[in-house]
Scaffold this active site. Structure first.
Site, short mmCIF file in Angstrom:
data_model
loop_
_atom_site.label_atom_id
_atom_site.label_comp_id
_atom_site.label_asym_id
_atom_site.label_seq_id
_atom_site.Cartn_x
_atom_site.Cartn_y
_atom_site.Cartn_z
N SER A 58 148.65 -4.70 25.74
CA SER A 58 148.38 -5.93 26.47
C SER A 58 149.63 -6.29 27.27
CB SER A 58 148.04 -7.04 25.46
OG SER A 58 147.82 -8.25 26.12
N LEU A 86 138.31 -17.89 32.55
CA LEU A 86 137.65 -19.11 33.04
C LEU A 86 138.66 -20.06 33.69
CD1 LEU A 86 135.21 -19.84 30.04
CD2 LEU A 86 134.55 -19.16 32.36
N GLN A 93 145.15 -5.47 28.29
CA GLN A 93 144.65 -6.86 28.45
C GLN A 93 145.71 -7.68 29.17
OE1 GLN A 93 143.98 -10.36 25.34
NE2 GLN A 93 142.42 -8.83 25.05
N GLY A 122 137.67 -17.87 26.39
CA GLY A 122 138.38 -18.56 25.31
C GLY A 122 137.81 -19.91 24.96
N TYR A 133 147.58 -15.74 16.26
CA TYR A 133 146.77 -16.88 16.72
C TYR A 133 146.64 -17.93 15.61
CZ TYR A 133 145.44 -14.24 20.91
OH TYR A 133 145.44 -13.53 22.09
N HIS A 141 150.80 -6.42 21.60
CA HIS A 141 150.55 -7.70 22.28
C HIS A 141 151.37 -7.90 23.56
CE1 HIS A 141 149.10 -12.00 21.09
NE2 HIS A 141 148.99 -11.81 22.38
N ARG A 142 152.67 -7.69 23.47
CA ARG A 142 153.55 -7.82 24.66
C ARG A 142 154.65 -6.78 24.55
NH1 ARG A 142 152.96 -11.88 28.14
NH2 ARG A 142 151.60 -13.58 27.50
N1 LIG Z 1 146.84 -10.86 25.52
C1 LIG Z 1 147.42 -12.03 25.70
O1 LIG Z 1 148.63 -12.14 25.91
C2 LIG Z 1 146.57 -13.27 25.65
C3 LIG Z 1 147.09 -14.51 26.04
C4 LIG Z 1 146.26 -15.63 25.96
C5 LIG Z 1 144.94 -15.49 25.52
N2 LIG Z 1 144.45 -14.27 25.14
C6 LIG Z 1 143.04 -14.10 24.70
O2 LIG Z 1 142.19 -14.54 25.74
C7 LIG Z 1 141.28 -15.54 25.26
C8 LIG Z 1 140.95 -16.49 26.36
O3 LIG Z 1 142.10 -17.10 26.90
P1 LIG Z 1 142.07 -18.58 27.48
O4 LIG Z 1 141.68 -19.51 26.40
O5 LIG Z 1 143.31 -18.79 28.22
O6 LIG Z 1 140.84 -18.43 28.51
P2 LIG Z 1 139.80 -19.30 29.32
O7 LIG Z 1 138.46 -18.82 28.91
O8 LIG Z 1 140.18 -19.21 30.76
O9 LIG Z 1 140.01 -20.81 28.91
C9 LIG Z 1 139.44 -21.38 27.78
C10 LIG Z 1 139.95 -22.80 27.65
O10 LIG Z 1 139.49 -23.54 28.79
C11 LIG Z 1 138.76 -24.68 28.35
N3 LIG Z 1 137.63 -24.90 29.27
C12 LIG Z 1 136.78 -23.99 29.77
N4 LIG Z 1 135.87 -24.58 30.57
C13 LIG Z 1 136.17 -25.89 30.58
C14 LIG Z 1 135.62 -27.03 31.24
N5 LIG Z 1 134.57 -26.93 32.06
N6 LIG Z 1 136.18 -28.24 31.01
C15 LIG Z 1 137.26 -28.38 30.19
N7 LIG Z 1 137.84 -27.32 29.53
C16 LIG Z 1 137.29 -26.10 29.74
C17 LIG Z 1 138.28 -24.33 26.97
O11 LIG Z 1 138.05 -25.51 26.22
P3 LIG Z 1 136.70 -25.64 25.31
O12 LIG Z 1 136.96 -24.81 24.10
O13 LIG Z 1 136.64 -27.10 25.04
O14 LIG Z 1 135.56 -25.13 26.13
C18 LIG Z 1 139.44 -23.51 26.43
O15 LIG Z 1 140.47 -24.36 25.97
C19 LIG Z 1 142.00 -16.12 24.03
O16 LIG Z 1 141.10 -16.71 23.11
C20 LIG Z 1 142.65 -14.89 23.46
O17 LIG Z 1 141.70 -14.16 22.70
C21 LIG Z 1 145.24 -13.17 25.22
#
Ligand SMILES: NC(=O)c1ccc[n+]([C@@H]2O[C@H](COP(=O)([O-])OP(=O)(O)OC[C@H]3O[C@@H](n4cnc5c(N)ncnc54)[C@H](OP(=O)(O)O)[C@@H]3O)[C@@H](O)[C@H]2O)c1
Length: 325
Positions: A162, A232, A184, A287, A61, A132-133
């Site tokens: 994951s 989200l 995950q 996230g 990350y 991870h993958r």
């Molecule tokens: N295992 C894997 O392969 C894998 C892959 C990807 C991610 N992950 C993990 O999962 C976590 C979450 O993933 P994700 O970031 O995709 O999840 P998410 O919680 O669905 O999305 C978060 C993103 O959405 C934005 N967001 C949320 N609400 C919003 C709103 N009302 N308006 C505008 N933007 C909004 C956030 O921006 P703001 O920060 O501005 O709120 C952030 O950029 C990561 O941090 C990581 O730890 C794992």
């Protein structure tokens, strides 16, 4: 009341996890700025304030900066490390640039990756390490040797995966003496394949579903904790501008908004509560870095407990954008 698979395995922690992927800003080797550390600390404090006690990382990350920032905060807060559960991932390597080009479950890579993770996070042990993958060149005996060394040295307490299918997990598990306790995957009200897979058995529509068959049931049978990344849906149902989004997303965002108003809660709590209502007791990995949005997730578990079957299906069918088979 049913207990979370992690709790059943002796790990007591929150249902929600804060995903720390964005802590380091851009995916490059630019120096960490004080502003990035300040924003990360705000997000961490917002998470702690609503009872989140689990944090998700990966060695890749922002090319290690997210873990380094988290570690710098931990160094300044003695005692915090023991109050939280820290999970990280390894098994992806970068090539020349910031694009991951290889998956790597070799023993040498995994051992070096964990040393790097512990160093950046400034901690002595990881609570959970995820692969991870899936690496097509994975050799379970080699992974078993690496996991054994990591466990015996005290560097990693528990292991998981994951983005893996039940077949891949079974293939790996039979060589391991340590139980795989987490998987995950991407799951949300937008990314619906995890539900669609189960309802389209024996249906042509099932051909386009992108989720391993039987994964939800396998996790529940094996007391494996499912964690949802992207829960989200990047804010699609909780306030993000939607003019470029399809009708089913716009209509579902409106439904989520109405439900939140009626239940005197936030859209974030409804979206996460919908995911958490599933009997697998999924842990969403949120996230957002925005402290207000993190706090807006506070009510998610209560909303999951209160969500009726009718409400759950109303949101699912609306987000699918087509009727049930
Ligand atoms: N295992 C894997 O392969 C894998 C892959 C990807 C991610 N992950 C993990 O999962 C976590 C979450 O993933 P994700 O970031 O995709 O999840 P998410 O919680 O669905 O999305 C978060 C993103 O959405 C934005 N967001 C949320 N609400 C919003 C709103 N009302 N308006 C505008 N933007 C909004 C956030 O921006 P703001 O920060 O501005 O709120 C952030 O950029 C990561 O941090 C990581 O730890 C794992």
């Amino acid at each position: 009341m049913p207990i979370m698979p992690l709790a059943a395995r002796g790990i007591s922690t929150s249902r929600l996890i804060l995903g720390c992927m964005p802590f380091g800003g851009s995916w490059d080797r630019a120096p960490i700025t004080p502003e990035q550390v300040r924003k990360a600390e705000q997000a961490l404090d917002a998470a702690l304030s609503i009872g989140i006690s689990m944090f998700d990382h990966a060695d890749i990350y922002t090319m290690g900066k997210s873990e380094t920032i988290f570690g710098s905060i931990l160094k300044r807060r003695p005692g915090l490390r023991e109050q939280i559960v820290i999970q990280s991932k390894c098994g992806i390597r970068f090539g020349a640039g910031a694009i991951p080009t290889r998956f790597d479950f070799s023993k040498a890579h995994m051992l070096a990756a964990v040393d790097g993770i512990l160093d950046r996070l400034a901690i002595d042990y990881l609570d959970i390490l995820l692969l991870h993958r899936p690496d097509p060149l994975m050799e379970p005996d080699e992974v078993a040797e690496a996991f054994g060394m990591l466990k015996d040295s005290g560097k990693v307490r528990h292991f998981g995966v994951s983005n893996m299918s039940p077949g891949q997990i079974r293939f790996l598990q039979r060589a391991l003496s340590n139980q795989l306790i987490v998987n995950q995957l991407e799951m949300s009200l937008e990314h619906l394949d995890w539900v669609d897979q189960g309802i389209h058995v024996n249906q042509k529509a099932g051909a386009t579903v992108n989720f391993a068959e039987g994964l939800m049931e396998y996790a529940q049978m094996e007391t494996m904790q499912l964690q949802a990344w992207g829960p989200l849906a990047q804010g699609r149902f909780s306030g993000r501008a939607l003019s470029d989004q399809p009708a089913n997303i716009q209509q579902t965002a409106a439904l989520v908004g109405q439900m939140a108003t009626t239940k005197e809660t936030t859209p974030e709590a409804i979206v996460l509560g919908w995911l958490m209502r599933h009997p697998a007791l999924i842990q969403p990995v949120i996230g957002t870095m925005n402290a207000e949005r993190i706090v807006a997730c506070r009510d998610a578990e209560r909303q999951a407990l209160a969500m009726t079957r009718e409400e759950w299906y109303t949101l699912y069918v609306s987000a699918r954008g087509k009727n049930m088979p």
